[in-house]
Scaffold this active site. Sequence first.
Site, mmCIF file in Angstrom:
data_model
loop_
_atom_site.group_PDB
_atom_site.id
_atom_site.type_symbol
_atom_site.label_atom_id
_atom_site.label_comp_id
_atom_site.label_asym_id
_atom_site.label_seq_id
_atom_site.Cartn_x
_atom_site.Cartn_y
_atom_site.Cartn_z
ATOM 1 N N LYS A 173 0.826 -1.208 0.000
ATOM 2 C CA LYS A 173 0.000 0.000 0.000
ATOM 3 C C LYS A 173 0.858 1.254 0.000
ATOM 4 C CE LYS A 173 -2.073 1.287 3.856
ATOM 5 N NZ LYS A 173 -1.547 2.644 4.227
ATOM 6 N N ASP A 220 -5.914 1.586 0.771
ATOM 7 C CA ASP A 220 -6.026 1.911 2.196
ATOM 8 C C ASP A 220 -7.456 1.632 2.656
ATOM 9 O OD1 ASP A 220 -7.566 4.016 1.291
ATOM 10 O OD2 ASP A 220 -6.464 5.554 2.378
#
Length: 204
Positions: A126, A144
């Site tokens: 991420k 996220d």
Amino acid sequence: MRGPQIRARLAEFREVWENGSDERLWEEMVYCIFTAGASARMGLHSVEAVRHLLFDGSREEMTGALIKARSHRYPAARPGYIVVTRDFLREDCGMRLRERLTSLTDPLERRDWLARTRSIKGLGYKEASHFLRNIGLRGYAILDKHILRSLAELGIVESPEPPSTRARYLETEERLRRFARDVRIDFDELDLVLWSMKTGEILK
């Protein structure tokens, strides 16, 4: 409605890649290290607190600056990540980040290097994607909690739980890519559309 703002922000990211210094790229990497497990705004405040220490400051000095500014929930751990990563990048590429990233011509290989190199601390898939997007490299999904909740609500994924493996990350990313094609929204713009719908703002 937010289209012009989102496109302007993506243009700002691209400007970083085209004209930003290696020092700026390092600062963006530090921002993403701070953002992991925290928030975008906390990351911004933390970078402000330690900017003068990014190249030569010790872990202890950064921790002191973060505590003084009350800017991060992990004032001891994150500086440790930054120092280890900085030491590795000095040895690996002399902090010539643009040159190092350019040498990795495959987009997935580029992200794998950031996410899987053990001495680059605090960047999983991420935040590696977040860093690459923020320096103007396109085609990476930043999965996220805000994006994952949106995808779950839209029925694109079954659960908003973060992907736990590289394979699952790539699968979810591809689902988002297909959705972007279906709704005819640029893939990189869609990330900011979904994020701003959940947060009410467009940061980075």
